[in-house]
Design a protein around this motif. Structure first.
Motif, PDB file in Angstrom:
ATOM      1  N   GLY A   1      13.990   6.956 -16.872  1.00 27.45           N
ATOM      2  CA  GLY A   1      13.593   5.891 -15.955  1.00 27.45           C
ATOM      3  C   GLY A   1      13.151   6.422 -14.609  1.00 27.45           C
ATOM      4  N   LEU A   2      13.897   7.397 -14.080  1.00 24.45           N
ATOM      5  CA  LEU A   2      13.539   7.976 -12.788  1.00 24.45           C
ATOM      6  C   LEU A   2      12.199   8.697 -12.842  1.00 24.45           C
ATOM      7  N   GLU A   3      12.007   9.499 -13.873  1.00 26.82           N
ATOM      8  CA  GLU A   3      10.754  10.251 -13.998  1.00 26.82           C
ATOM      9  C   GLU A   3       9.572   9.310 -14.178  1.00 26.82           C
ATOM     10  N   THR A   4       9.761   8.241 -14.951  1.00 25.90           N
ATOM     11  CA  THR A   4       8.677   7.277 -15.178  1.00 25.90           C
ATOM     12  C   THR A   4       8.321   6.544 -13.895  1.00 25.90           C
ATOM     13  N   ALA A   5       9.337   6.065 -13.181  1.00 25.28           N
ATOM     14  CA  ALA A   5       9.084   5.324 -11.939  1.00 25.28           C
ATOM     15  C   ALA A   5       8.373   6.204 -10.921  1.00 25.28           C
ATOM     16  N   GLY A   6       8.841   7.428 -10.753  1.00 25.52           N
ATOM     17  CA  GLY A   6       8.201   8.326  -9.807  1.00 25.52           C
ATOM     18  C   GLY A   6       6.780   8.660 -10.199  1.00 25.52           C
ATOM     19  N   ALA A   7       6.559   8.918 -11.487  1.00 20.70           N
ATOM     20  CA  ALA A   7       5.211   9.263 -11.961  1.00 20.70           C
ATOM     21  C   ALA A   7       4.253   8.090 -11.801  1.00 20.70           C
ATOM     22  N   MET A   8       4.717   6.865 -12.085  1.00 20.19           N
ATOM     23  CA  MET A   8       3.861   5.695 -11.964  1.00 20.19           C
ATOM     24  C   MET A   8       3.443   5.466 -10.514  1.00 20.19           C
ATOM     25  N   TYR A   9       4.384   5.624  -9.602  1.00 16.67           N
ATOM     26  CA  TYR A   9       4.053   5.403  -8.199  1.00 16.67           C
ATOM     27  C   TYR A   9       3.052   6.442  -7.705  1.00 16.67           C
ATOM     28  N   GLU A  10       3.247   7.687  -8.078  1.00 18.57           N
ATOM     29  CA  GLU A  10       2.326   8.732  -7.641  1.00 18.57           C
ATOM     30  C   GLU A  10       0.957   8.581  -8.296  1.00 18.57           C
ATOM     31  N   LEU A  11       0.928   8.111  -9.553  1.00 13.62           N
ATOM     32  CA  LEU A  11      -0.359   7.885 -10.222  1.00 13.62           C
ATOM     33  C   LEU A  11      -1.183   6.858  -9.465  1.00 13.62           C
ATOM     34  N   TYR A  12      -0.542   5.773  -9.067  1.00 13.91           N
ATOM     35  CA  TYR A  12      -1.247   4.725  -8.335  1.00 13.91           C
ATOM     36  C   TYR A  12      -1.661   5.183  -6.935  1.00 13.91           C
ATOM     37  N   ASN A  13      -0.699   5.713  -6.186  1.00 11.27           N
ATOM     38  CA  ASN A  13      -0.926   5.939  -4.761  1.00 11.27           C
ATOM     39  C   ASN A  13      -1.585   7.267  -4.423  1.00 11.27           C
ATOM     40  N   ASN A  14      -1.504   8.253  -5.304  1.00 12.82           N
ATOM     41  CA  ASN A  14      -2.138   9.544  -5.035  1.00 12.82           C
ATOM     42  C   ASN A  14      -3.463   9.728  -5.759  1.00 12.82           C
ATOM     43  N   ILE A  15      -3.700   8.947  -6.817  1.00 13.22           N
ATOM     44  CA  ILE A  15      -4.907   9.158  -7.626  1.00 13.22           C
ATOM     45  C   ILE A  15      -5.761   7.898  -7.696  1.00 13.22           C
ATOM     46  N   LEU A  16      -5.214   6.825  -8.274  1.00 14.33           N
ATOM     47  CA  LEU A  16      -6.013   5.618  -8.502  1.00 14.33           C
ATOM     48  C   LEU A  16      -6.351   4.888  -7.203  1.00 14.33           C
ATOM     49  N   ARG A  17      -5.506   5.029  -6.209  1.00 10.78           N
ATOM     50  CA  ARG A  17      -5.727   4.302  -4.959  1.00 10.78           C
ATOM     51  C   ARG A  17      -7.032   4.689  -4.289  1.00 10.78           C
ATOM     52  N   SER A  18      -7.464   5.933  -4.467  1.00 10.52           N
ATOM     53  CA  SER A  18      -8.701   6.384  -3.838  1.00 10.52           C
ATOM     54  C   SER A  18      -9.937   5.895  -4.574  1.00 10.52           C
ATOM     55  N   GLU A  19      -9.756   5.313  -5.757  1.00  9.10           N
ATOM     56  CA  GLU A  19     -10.891   4.908  -6.577  1.00  9.10           C
ATOM     57  C   GLU A  19     -11.081   3.394  -6.653  1.00  9.10           C
ATOM     58  N   TYR A  20     -10.071   2.628  -6.227  1.00  7.12           N
ATOM     59  CA  TYR A  20     -10.160   1.174  -6.307  1.00  7.12           C
ATOM     60  C   TYR A  20      -9.864   0.580  -4.936  1.00  7.12           C
ATOM     61  N   ASN A  21     -10.793  -0.248  -4.458  1.00  6.96           N
ATOM     62  CA  ASN A  21     -10.682  -0.788  -3.107  1.00  6.96           C
ATOM     63  C   ASN A  21      -9.446  -1.662  -2.925  1.00  6.96           C
ATOM     64  N   HIS A  22      -9.095  -2.446  -3.965  1.00  5.85           N
ATOM     65  CA  HIS A  22      -7.978  -3.365  -3.810  1.00  5.85           C
ATOM     66  C   HIS A  22      -6.650  -2.624  -3.673  1.00  5.85           C
ATOM     67  N   LEU A  23      -6.565  -1.398  -4.179  1.00  2.00           N
ATOM     68  CA  LEU A  23      -5.337  -0.620  -4.042  1.00  2.00           C
ATOM     69  C   LEU A  23      -5.205  -0.003  -2.654  1.00  2.00           C
ATOM     70  N   LYS A  24      -6.321   0.073  -1.923  1.00  6.53           N
ATOM     71  CA  LYS A  24      -6.280   0.638  -0.577  1.00  6.53           C
ATOM     72  C   LYS A  24      -5.675  -0.337   0.421  1.00  6.53           C
ATOM     73  N   THR A  25      -5.840  -1.625   0.174  1.00  4.50           N
ATOM     74  CA  THR A  25      -5.367  -2.639   1.117  1.00  4.50           C
ATOM     75  C   THR A  25      -4.012  -3.220   0.727  1.00  4.50           C
ATOM     76  N   LYS A  26      -3.656  -3.165  -0.552  1.00  8.43           N
ATOM     77  CA  LYS A  26      -2.387  -3.737  -1.000  1.00  8.43           C
ATOM     78  C   LYS A  26      -1.627  -2.696  -1.810  1.00  8.43           C
ATOM     79  N   PRO A  27      -0.506  -2.209  -1.307  1.00  8.93           N
ATOM     80  CA  PRO A  27       0.215  -1.162  -2.023  1.00  8.93           C
ATOM     81  C   PRO A  27       0.788  -1.641  -3.350  1.00  8.93           C
ATOM     82  N   VAL A  28       0.847  -0.741  -4.292  1.00 11.14           N
ATOM     83  CA  VAL A  28       1.405  -1.025  -5.606  1.00 11.14           C
ATOM     84  C   VAL A  28       2.925  -1.035  -5.511  1.00 11.14           C
ATOM     85  N   ARG A  29       3.542  -1.912  -6.289  1.00 13.85           N
ATOM     86  CA  ARG A  29       5.005  -1.967  -6.331  1.00 13.85           C
ATOM     87  C   ARG A  29       5.500  -1.360  -7.641  1.00 13.85           C
ATOM     88  N   VAL A  30       6.423  -0.413  -7.527  1.00  9.22           N
ATOM     89  CA  VAL A  30       7.118   0.125  -8.685  1.00  9.22           C
ATOM     90  C   VAL A  30       8.597  -0.142  -8.463  1.00  9.22           C
TER      91      VAL A  30
END
Length: 315
Positions: free
Chosen positions: A48-77
């Motif tokens: 659970g810990l590894e999954t939660a950490g990986a999901m948050y980093e996937l969104y905020n370190n990688i996908l966030r730079s490619e999708y405009n809506h992720l830049k203005t509204k942070p993802v919740r994990v």
């Protein structure tokens, strides 16, 4: 919910997450956007810990730079754990450090609360809270194979077969069990964890005891050599309990986790390739794969990989 037991499970979850990000780009309102970009992970163990950490980093370190809506509204994990603490077998210091590191990178941690039920795009917690979400990852305990119920013995927690220290099933002659289907306890009365090292050592002893039984020799008891436990939380974040004596946290624990997994790979070439990939990913914060695979000819985001009540009551 999505499980994480096989490679196919991992690919399906990745496909689903990429689909949710694509749909969120066309969300009609903030409520829909929030539900599409909220991930709930149930289970406060290493998975659970590894999954939660990986999901948050996937969104905020990688996908966030490619999708405009992720830049203005942070993802919740959100990580949900039924017990009052994470990482139940670990010492208190490492439990507290794991929770602190998760919250430090941005994961919301909810302890002392379970999941009461799940409805369409909603996760209902036992404390009455409702989390709008399209993604639920189930990372709790493992239930044994239904095969265990066919032996006519009283099963232990998780539907597991009780075994003696010789690996023989309690009350049955010439029947042995090892691994996740077997339940045994150490000298302090604590059950052995359902981990690969335990199963490997049990299997080695079992093969030796079967030969001893055939030759009329006394069988040996099981003694578990515990090398310790590790759980990675994310980039530069981890906890490690080396040989159940040395407690490591943060960057040192993370490097130790990487080094151990690198050494367990077979072949120098594999180790070198993985090391180079790790260094590259660490420097550029990137992952190459963006392709959404349709593994089963249908939309995995509409599938329901149900968690049984027995599994829900696990560790």
């Amino acid at each position: 919910s999505f499980g994480l037991k096989t490679l196919e499970d991992a690919v399906m979850l990745r496909n689903h997450i990429l689909r949710m990000v694509e749909k969120a780009d066309w969300a009609e309102n903030d409520a829909t956007l929030e539900a599409l970009t909220t991930i709930v992970v149930v289970g406060g163990g290493p998975t659970g810990l590894e999954t939660a950490g990986a999901m948050y980093e996937l969104y905020n370190n990688i996908l966030r730079s490619e999708y405009n809506h992720l830049k203005t509204k942070p993802v919740r994990v959100i990580l949900v754990e039924l017990q009052e603490h994470l990482l139940n077998p670990y010492p208190q210091r490492l439990r507290a450090s794991a929770k602190e590191q998760l919250e430090q990178i941005g994961v919301e941690v909810v302890t002392g609360t379970g999941v009461s039920h799940v409805e369409n795009h909603e996760v209902h917690l036992s404390n009455g809270d409702v989390i709008p979400s399209h993604t639920l990852v189930w990372a709790t305990g493992v239930k044994a194979s239904p095969l265990a119920s066919l032996f006519g013995v009283e099963l232990k927690r998780g539907g597991r077969l009780p075994i003696e220290r010789t690996m023989q099933v309690t009350g049955l002659d010439n029947v042995y069990a090892v691994g996740d289907i077997a339940y045994s306890e150490d000298e302090n009365g604590n059950p052995y964890p359902q981990l690969i090292p335990v199963a490997q050592q049990q299997a080695k002893l079992l093969s030796e005891n079967v030969i001893r039984r055939i030759n009329g020799q006394p069988e040996k008891p099981f003694t578990y050599f515990d090398k310790g436990s590790m759980a990675t939380i994310g980039r530069n974040h981890a906890v490690a309990w080396v040989f159940n004596r040395i407690q490591l946290t943060g960057f040192v624990a993370w490097v130790s986790w990487l080094g151990l997994h690198l050494l367990t790979l077979m072949g120098f070439r594999n180790r070198l390739v993985v090391l180079i990939n790790w260094i590259w990913n660490y420097l550029v914060y990137d992952r190459a794969a963006r392709v959404i695979l349709d593994l089963r000819g249908e939309d995995e985001s509409e599938q329901v990989l149900s968690a049984t009540p027995e599994a829900a009551s696990g560790d």
